[in-house]
Design an enzyme around this catalytic site. Sequence first.
Site, short mmCIF file in Angstrom:
data_model
loop_
_atom_site.label_atom_id
_atom_site.label_comp_id
_atom_site.label_asym_id
_atom_site.label_seq_id
_atom_site.Cartn_x
_atom_site.Cartn_y
_atom_site.Cartn_z
N GLU A 112 0.83 -1.21 0.00
CA GLU A 112 0.00 0.00 0.00
C GLU A 112 0.87 1.27 0.00
O GLU A 112 0.54 2.26 -0.65
CB GLU A 112 -0.94 -0.03 1.22
CG GLU A 112 -2.00 -1.12 1.07
CD GLU A 112 -2.75 -1.43 2.36
OE1 GLU A 112 -2.10 -1.51 3.42
OE2 GLU A 112 -3.97 -1.61 2.30
N GLU A 132 -3.38 -9.58 4.08
CA GLU A 132 -4.16 -9.31 5.30
C GLU A 132 -5.22 -10.37 5.55
O GLU A 132 -5.48 -10.74 6.69
CB GLU A 132 -4.83 -7.92 5.21
CG GLU A 132 -3.88 -6.75 5.36
CD GLU A 132 -3.26 -6.29 4.06
OE1 GLU A 132 -3.28 -7.05 3.07
OE2 GLU A 132 -2.74 -5.16 4.03
#
Length: 258
Positions: A112, A132
């Site tokens: 990210e 995640e």
Amino acid sequence: MNRLLVDIEKMSNVALLRLASENNLNPLSDLLVNALVDALMRMEADPDIHAIVLTGSDRAFAAGADIEAMASLNYVDAFGQDYIGKNWDRIRTVRKPLIAAVAGYALGGGCELAMMCDIVVASDDARFGQPEVKLGIVPGAGGTQRLPRSVGKSAAMLMCLTGDAISAQEALSIGLISRVTTRDQLLPVAMEIAQSIARQSLPVVMAIKEAVNRSFESSLSEGLLFERRLFHAGFSLRDQKEGMKAFLDRRQPEFTNS
Ligand code: CO8
């Protein structure tokens, strides 16, 4: 204390920022992200710096948020402290071009963070992923939002829903990154891109970054109007006169960033 976590080198109007936490996987602790934000803000304010290269260690750009620190978080604390929101949002306020040079892992928050940069260059052994889901959480710093904007729905879904990482070549083929290099060439290529940008007029470069980013936030007609206004405003710059005169005189322009 913060400054030790992010090394800063300045070369020919370019700043090279290196994430240098003790664990060379660079888990993105609050301390590390705060140090990064602090370094970025200082480079943003430095008139000699026109572009910024962000890199990690040989082993990882960053292997994501600090799982140890997150493991015992509860909802009240995460929400109450605005976990991630408070410092990460400042990264996207950087108006100078930001080039990620990724070697090794760029996972979770690391992927990210790379996506928050404007251009991503990676070494051929880099791995990008949003793991995640395997930790029982949703990506928290743009994985479900920037990734589909960058690579489309199907490739983003594959990465976010399986959590499996992809190679640098795959990342290049789906448009997540701009270029793949050998390990040796990673920093030279990223620095060359940054220096080539740094040779242009800074206010023009900053306006281009703003306009491209605007395309993700607005309708096409609004974005085109925004671009047209910036285009018109550009005729007030000395650098527009210099750029065009230099072209007509068949010489390199000497921009004064004014
Ligand atoms: N956080 C904390 N510690 C970590 C992390 C991490 N993300 N990644 C690795 N470590 C630690 C390991 O626990 C280990 O510690 P120790 O030596 O004390 O046992 C050490 O680093 C070395 O790790 P490994 O032994 O696992 O090294 P390997 O070479 O075997 O594997 C990997 C490297 C593949 C990178 C592996 O460590 C791994 O899978 N790490 C976790 C990757 C991950 O799941 N990242 C996503 C985290 S969640 C997230 O990013 C949410 C984003 C929210 C926004 C960002 C906010 C900051």
